[in-house]
Design a protein around this motif. Structure first.
Motif, PDB file in Angstrom:
ATOM      1  N   ILE A   1       0.999  -0.970   0.250  1.00  0.00           N
ATOM      2  CA  ILE A   1       0.085  -0.464   0.263  1.00  0.00           C
ATOM      3  C   ILE A   1       0.786   1.487  -0.263  1.00  0.00           C
ATOM      4  CG2 ILE A   1      -0.295   0.754   2.852  1.00  0.00           C
ATOM      5  CD1 ILE A   1      -3.546  -0.090   0.493  1.00  0.00           C
ATOM      6  N   GLN A   2       1.893   1.006   0.290  1.00  0.00           N
ATOM      7  CA  GLN A   2       2.841   2.059   0.335  1.00  0.00           C
ATOM      8  C   GLN A   2       3.683   1.929  -0.654  1.00  0.00           C
ATOM      9  OE1 GLN A   2       2.954   4.322   3.054  1.00  0.00           O
ATOM     10  NE2 GLN A   2       1.333   3.444   5.070  1.00  0.00           N
ATOM     11  N   ASN A   3       3.807   2.003  -1.689  1.00  0.00           N
ATOM     12  CA  ASN A   3       5.118   1.015  -2.119  1.00  0.00           C
ATOM     13  C   ASN A   3       4.260   1.020  -3.750  1.00  0.00           C
ATOM     14  OD1 ASN A   3       7.622   1.276  -1.243  1.00  0.00           O
ATOM     15  ND2 ASN A   3       6.915  -0.398  -0.435  1.00  0.00           N
ATOM     16  N   PRO A   4       2.833   1.895  -4.004  1.00  0.00           N
ATOM     17  CA  PRO A   4       2.150   1.443  -5.249  1.00  0.00           C
ATOM     18  C   PRO A   4       3.675   1.211  -6.843  1.00  0.00           C
ATOM     19  CG  PRO A   4       1.764   3.838  -4.491  1.00  0.00           C
ATOM     20  CD  PRO A   4       2.250   3.125  -3.664  1.00  0.00           C
ATOM     21  N   ARG A   5       4.201   2.163  -7.020  1.00  0.00           N
ATOM     22  CA  ARG A   5       4.830   1.712  -7.982  1.00  0.00           C
ATOM     23  C   ARG A   5       5.149   0.537  -7.994  1.00  0.00           C
ATOM     24  NH1 ARG A   5       9.601   6.805  -9.173  1.00  0.00           N
ATOM     25  NH2 ARG A   5       9.891   4.831 -10.920  1.00  0.00           N
ATOM     26  N   TYR A   6       5.934  -0.273  -6.860  1.00  0.00           N
ATOM     27  CA  TYR A   6       6.357  -1.616  -7.078  1.00  0.00           C
ATOM     28  C   TYR A   6       4.755  -2.421  -7.809  1.00  0.00           C
ATOM     29  CZ  TYR A   6       7.090  -6.479  -4.810  1.00  0.00           C
ATOM     30  OH  TYR A   6       6.525  -7.385  -5.519  1.00  0.00           O
ATOM     31  N   PHE A   7       3.999  -2.180  -7.334  1.00  0.00           N
ATOM     32  CA  PHE A   7       2.864  -3.105  -7.673  1.00  0.00           C
ATOM     33  C   PHE A   7       2.168  -2.523  -8.897  1.00  0.00           C
ATOM     34  CE2 PHE A   7      -2.308  -3.628  -8.048  1.00  0.00           C
ATOM     35  CZ  PHE A   7      -1.957  -4.841  -8.624  1.00  0.00           C
ATOM     36  N   PHE A   8       2.327  -1.724  -9.651  1.00  0.00           N
ATOM     37  CA  PHE A   8       2.255  -1.080 -10.686  1.00  0.00           C
ATOM     38  C   PHE A   8       3.357  -1.271 -11.681  1.00  0.00           C
ATOM     39  CE2 PHE A   8      -1.748   0.956  -8.792  1.00  0.00           C
ATOM     40  CZ  PHE A   8      -2.979   0.880  -8.884  1.00  0.00           C
ATOM     41  N   GLU A   9       4.658  -1.145 -11.158  1.00  0.00           N
ATOM     42  CA  GLU A   9       5.196  -1.019 -12.526  1.00  0.00           C
ATOM     43  C   GLU A   9       6.726  -2.222 -12.587  1.00  0.00           C
ATOM     44  OE1 GLU A   9       8.029   2.995 -11.972  1.00  0.00           O
ATOM     45  OE2 GLU A   9       5.983   3.884 -11.778  1.00  0.00           O
ATOM     46  N   GLN A  10       6.345  -3.545 -11.421  1.00  0.00           N
ATOM     47  CA  GLN A  10       7.032  -4.298 -10.424  1.00  0.00           C
ATOM     48  C   GLN A  10       6.913  -5.080 -11.818  1.00  0.00           C
ATOM     49  OE1 GLN A  10       9.800  -5.025  -8.747  1.00  0.00           O
ATOM     50  NE2 GLN A  10       9.251  -6.868  -8.780  1.00  0.00           N
ATOM     51  N   ASN A  11       7.821  -6.274 -12.559  1.00  0.00           N
ATOM     52  CA  ASN A  11       7.808  -7.473 -12.988  1.00  0.00           C
ATOM     53  C   ASN A  11       5.882  -8.370 -12.093  1.00  0.00           C
ATOM     54  OD1 ASN A  11       8.759  -7.035 -15.708  1.00  0.00           O
ATOM     55  ND2 ASN A  11      10.033  -7.944 -14.997  1.00  0.00           N
ATOM     56  N   PRO A  12       5.949  -9.167 -12.736  1.00  0.00           N
ATOM     57  CA  PRO A  12       5.320  -9.970 -11.793  1.00  0.00           C
ATOM     58  C   PRO A  12       5.874 -11.037 -11.715  1.00  0.00           C
ATOM     59  CG  PRO A  12       4.011  -9.435 -14.083  1.00  0.00           C
ATOM     60  CD  PRO A  12       4.889  -9.183 -13.881  1.00  0.00           C
ATOM     61  N   GLU A  13       5.683 -11.778 -10.331  1.00  0.00           N
ATOM     62  CA  GLU A  13       6.375 -12.783  -9.596  1.00  0.00           C
ATOM     63  C   GLU A  13       6.836 -13.612 -10.810  1.00  0.00           C
ATOM     64  OE1 GLU A  13       3.422 -11.184  -7.061  1.00  0.00           O
ATOM     65  OE2 GLU A  13       3.217 -11.349  -8.516  1.00  0.00           O
ATOM     66  N   THR A  14       6.874 -14.369  -9.905  1.00  0.00           N
ATOM     67  CA  THR A  14       7.899 -15.360 -11.022  1.00  0.00           C
ATOM     68  C   THR A  14       7.187 -16.849 -10.247  1.00  0.00           C
ATOM     69  OG1 THR A  14       9.959 -14.512 -11.189  1.00  0.00           O
ATOM     70  CG2 THR A  14       9.802 -17.583 -11.590  1.00  0.00           C
ATOM     71  N   ALA A  15       6.671 -18.266 -11.847  1.00  0.00           N
ATOM     72  CA  ALA A  15       5.487 -19.211 -10.990  1.00  0.00           C
ATOM     73  C   ALA A  15       6.613 -20.364 -10.711  1.00  0.00           C
ATOM     74  CB  ALA A  15       4.805 -19.537 -11.160  1.00  0.00           C
ATOM     75  N   ILE A  16       6.635 -20.548  -9.793  1.00  0.00           N
ATOM     76  CA  ILE A  16       8.034 -22.051  -9.217  1.00  0.00           C
ATOM     77  C   ILE A  16       7.237 -23.527  -9.423  1.00  0.00           C
ATOM     78  CG2 ILE A  16       9.426 -22.788  -8.139  1.00  0.00           C
ATOM     79  CD1 ILE A  16      10.651 -19.743  -7.910  1.00  0.00           C
ATOM     80  N   ILE A  17       7.904 -24.074 -10.171  1.00  0.00           N
ATOM     81  CA  ILE A  17       7.530 -25.633  -9.939  1.00  0.00           C
ATOM     82  C   ILE A  17       9.099 -26.305  -9.744  1.00  0.00           C
ATOM     83  CG2 ILE A  17       5.501 -25.365 -10.585  1.00  0.00           C
ATOM     84  CD1 ILE A  17       5.421 -26.672 -13.869  1.00  0.00           C
ATOM     85  N   ASN A  18       8.575 -27.463  -9.004  1.00  0.00           N
ATOM     86  CA  ASN A  18      10.050 -29.041  -9.544  1.00  0.00           C
ATOM     87  C   ASN A  18       8.905 -30.113  -9.860  1.00  0.00           C
ATOM     88  OD1 ASN A  18      12.141 -30.541  -8.861  1.00  0.00           O
ATOM     89  ND2 ASN A  18      11.883 -29.669  -6.588  1.00  0.00           N
ATOM     90  N   PRO A  19       9.217 -30.255 -10.851  1.00  0.00           N
ATOM     91  CA  PRO A  19       9.064 -31.674 -11.364  1.00  0.00           C
ATOM     92  C   PRO A  19       9.039 -33.016 -10.804  1.00  0.00           C
ATOM     93  CG  PRO A  19       8.345 -30.219 -12.797  1.00  0.00           C
ATOM     94  CD  PRO A  19       9.431 -29.423 -12.281  1.00  0.00           C
ATOM     95  N   ASP A  20      10.509 -32.663 -10.794  1.00  0.00           N
ATOM     96  CA  ASP A  20      11.080 -33.488  -9.800  1.00  0.00           C
ATOM     97  C   ASP A  20      11.273 -33.772  -8.669  1.00  0.00           C
ATOM     98  OD1 ASP A  20      11.933 -33.463 -12.660  1.00  0.00           O
ATOM     99  OD2 ASP A  20      13.765 -32.411 -12.463  1.00  0.00           O
TER     100      ASP A  20
END
Length: 763
Positions: free
Chosen positions: A413-432
């Protein structure tokens, strides 16, 4: 006559209200945008084209056209566009065209939830009906009656299901599905971003099993995936399916004007920086829209919170008709109830809905105008999915994010730029992940024997197969590994949780009419369904009279009390093996295998409205044990001498609290997937230590990723503490209330030391 305000006039009055304006941290207006169209391709069957035109689709958006061309060229692809951008046409168009061209062709649609599968079935069946062509499209899930199941297996051109049913009901019985597997042309995986963490790791192995069976029957289907915005859609799609993927990322769909408002509740305790409850603020704000008959969706992060907000709204609104049209929606409700709520939202009978993230996905619930989030949903991708539920069809939409006092909410809430400008998160999976992999190899061996030298979609298996043969799970004969157990392996393997069995919730309020009203996974049941817990369902309070842990049954009775319950979980952790360690001047950084013992200890009774503690009691349940991976950071022992043991312990707890909220941001996981524990004297090295561990047997790569990117995680934690306006620490930063004046400063000092030494030339 009662005067109803429009959405525009409510927005105007909010803008003019000093009380509201003081709490607005950021008001972000996203302008509407025009669509980018392309004409239908020439080779589309006229009946299909006319059916789509009758449904208002006279041209394709650019991304839909690109998807069709890639599909017809035989390419696998993943389409990443926002909510309500017509992603379903990206797969329905090539699939229907293929079946019209060759009536033997088959397609398998995978959706993460039953609700989404039902919704998509309705949509595709409407198109098929308009076309007047004999194409059979069926859902195949736990609610499908036995009479229809046989028809689906024999004659289903399009089989719509979820990964759980594919895993436990379709693949193990593939001999009943010969016509599907011999003719399978397309596998559609919708809402790809949901398949992350442990669920994604399981589903990747289900896909490996599916591909192996397709190969056995002589088919090589194409994969079509769709996803919300994440940082690595192509990588995730390729890891999940084990195939090369093309990426479609340019969105051609129009969107309505959206007001995205970041709202921070007022501070009620300045020294501790404690804010007014987000739940109470959401009640007030949602009430304002609902009283004026503006269709509103409220998202809450937990089942309990959904029921609390629903109770509050129904108490607040005096108009009986409006009160009846406000409903709850979450996992644990029975299918009939959920379908009824979805239908009511579409036709406008239901004015307001309070939901967990179950309605975050693409279920068509009509044209809601307002979306209110009770706190930050945990990932940027989730927040945009929830925001996309408002203004899906036309007109303006309002999205309100109401922050709680939690560190993560305050950081966002205090860092709206982080929310609107940040790359979205990386989705991690480990099939092995070995635990997951071995489970699915058992299932695969049950489905088809393994020959010596076989791989599992390219993965070498010899060591694991030999181990399973030694354990007498498989029988090795004539260069072939056969399943040799009476039991059916898929039945005991859950794709979604660490525990294998759910707890059934039985309502015995009316002895003459005892009925099942819901279910819950074992880990959640420890803290939500213990004896004397208050369980809320559709705004009705139930008290748990008895939790039968052995039989996995919770017996509840309807009550009317003015409190809800909250339980504590005690955790002990030991390092079993150190895989990586690097020692610096003031700290030691490590990663390896750990064992975690968790136990529900006590519960508190918390009063509605005031949220004060009005009582507590013990919980008598057995300990749950977990073997997993963890990253950890230990301080050299002279730090205790410098600060003293009490200060060191308080500041360690502060560090753990901040990291619990910041770390999940980096690895796109739910905060409950990655736990943080502080120990003043770790058992393996006697040093003050903070552990970050995956809450799943064998781990899924979350703590490994944290270990590899420790410095940026620590930097974000420092920024969160730095920006918090409190003096000595509060629930919005280090989470320690009423601790010593130095707690905040000490936690900042420890994090600074760690940041300076993390990920620097390992020795």
């Amino acid at each position: 006559m009662e005067f109803k305000k429009s959405l525009e006039s409510i927005l105007l009055s909010l803008k003019n209200s000093q009380e509201f304006n003081e709490q607005i941290v950021h008001w972000h207006t996203i302008p509407s945008r025009e669509a980018e169209y392309v004409n239908f391709p020439l080779n589309i069957d006229m009946r299909l084209k006319e059916a789509l035109e009758k449904r208002g689709v006279s041209q394709l958006y650019t991304h839909q056209h690109e998807a069709y061309q890639l599909a017809k060229q035989g390419n696998n692809f993943v389409a990443v566009t926002p909510t309500a951008s017509g992603k379903t046409i990206c797969y329905n168009l090539p699939v229907l065209q293929q079946i019209i061209t060759d009536e033997n062709s088959r397609a398998l649609y995978l959706f993460p939830t039953k609700a989404l599968a039902q919704d998509q079935k309705s949509e595709i069946n409407e198109i098929i009906e308009e076309m007047g062509v004999q194409i059979n499209s069926y859902t195949y899930d736990g609610d499908t009656s036995p009479a229809i199941r046989q028809k689906v297996r024999k004659a289903g051109h399009i089989v719509i299901t979820n990964p759980d049913m594919l895993h436990s009901a379709i693949l193990p019985h593939h001999t009943k599905w010969v016509s599907l597997f011999e003719n399978l042309k397309y596998i559609v995986i919708d809402e790809l971003h949901i398949y992350r963490g442990i669920f994604g790791s399981h589903v990747a192995n289900v896909i490996r099993r599916l591909k192996r069976i397709c190969e056995f029957y002589g088919s090589t289907p194409q994969f079509i995936c769709t996803s919300a915005t994440i940082a690595n859609p192509q990588e995730l799609a390729e890891t999940l399916t084990g195939t090369t993927m093309n990426l479609i990322a340019k969105n051609g769909a129009p969107s309505s004007k959206k007001h995205f408002i970041f709202y921070n509740p007022p501070i009620v305790n300045k020294p501790l920086n404690i804010r007014r409850s987000a739940t109470l603020e959401v009640r007030r704000l949602a009430g304002e829209f609902l009283k004026n008959k503006i269709q509103t969706i409220v998202f809450a992060r937990s089942r309990v919170r959904v029921e609390i907000i629903l109770t509050y709204l129904q108490q607040l609104i005096k108009n009986e008709l409006i009160k009846k049209s406000i409903r709850g929606y979450r996992g644990g409700y029975l299918p009939k109830q959920r379908r009824e709520i979805e239908r009511g939202l579409r036709n406008g009978e239901i004015l307001g809905v309070v939901s967990t993230n179950a309605l975050e996905l693409g279920v068509d619930i009509g044209s809601l105008q307002v979306c209110i989030m009770t706190g930050y949903p945990g990932t940027i991708a989730s927040a945009w999915q929830q925001a996309g539920r408002a203004g899906r069809r036309q007109g303006e939409a309002v999205i309100l994010m109401v922050a709680s006092s939690s560190p993560l909410d305050q950081y966002i809430i205090q860092n709206p730029r982080y929310f609107f400008e940040q790359n979205p998160e990386t989705a991690i999976i480990n099939p092995d992940n070995l635990v997951v992999l071995v489970d699915h190899l058992k299932c695969a061996a049950f489905e088809l024997p393994f020959k010596e030298g076989d791989t599992f979609d390219g993965l070498e298996l010899e060591d694991i197969l030999q181990f399973l043969a030694e354990e007498r799970v498989l029988y090795f004969n004539n260069q072939t590994y056969h399943w040799m157990n009476d039991a059916f392996p898929a039945h005991n393997i859950s794709l979604r949780s660490a525990s294998q069995e759910n707890v059934i919730i039985i309502d015995q309020s009316d002895i003459a009419n005892i009925k099942v009203i819901g279910e819950m996974d074992r880990f959640s049941a420890m803290t939500l369904l213990h004896d004397e817990a208050i369980y809320l369902h559709q705004g009705v309070q139930f008290q748990v009279e008895k939790l039968d842990w052995e039989e996995k049954k919770a017996f509840v009775r309807e009550v009317n009390v003015d409190y809800f319950t909250d339980a504590n979980l005690a955790v002990q952790l030991k390092v079993l093996e150190e895989d990586e360690t690097y020692v610096k001047d003031h700290a030691v950084f490590g990663y390896g295998d750990v064992t975690v013992q968790a136990m529900a200890t006590i519960f508190k009774k918390i009063k509605f409205d005031t949220h004060e503690n009005i009582g507590s009691g013990p919980i008598h349940l057995p300990e749950e044990e977990l073997h997993t991976n963890s990253a950890w950071m230990s301080f050299q022992s002279n730090m205790i001498e410098d600060l003293g043991e009490k200060r060191m312990e308080e500041s360690l707890i502060g560090v753990a609290n901040v990291l619990q909220h910041v770390a999940p941001l980096k690895v796109m996981c739910d905060p409950s997937d990655l736990h943080v524990v502080a120990q003043i004297k770790a058992i393996h090295n006697d040093k003050p230590t903070v552990f970050l561990y995956d809450r799943y047997p064998g781990g899924v790569g979350l703590s490994k990723k944290i270990h590899e990117t420790m410095r940026p995680v620590l930097s974000e934690a420092l920024r969160l503490i730095d920006q918090c306006p409190c003096y000595s620490g509060c629930p919005s930063c280090i989470g320690v209330e009423g601790s010593s004046d130095t707690s905040k400063k000490d936690a900042y000092l420890l994090l600074s030391i760690l940041k300076d030494e993390a990920n620097v030339s390992k020795t």
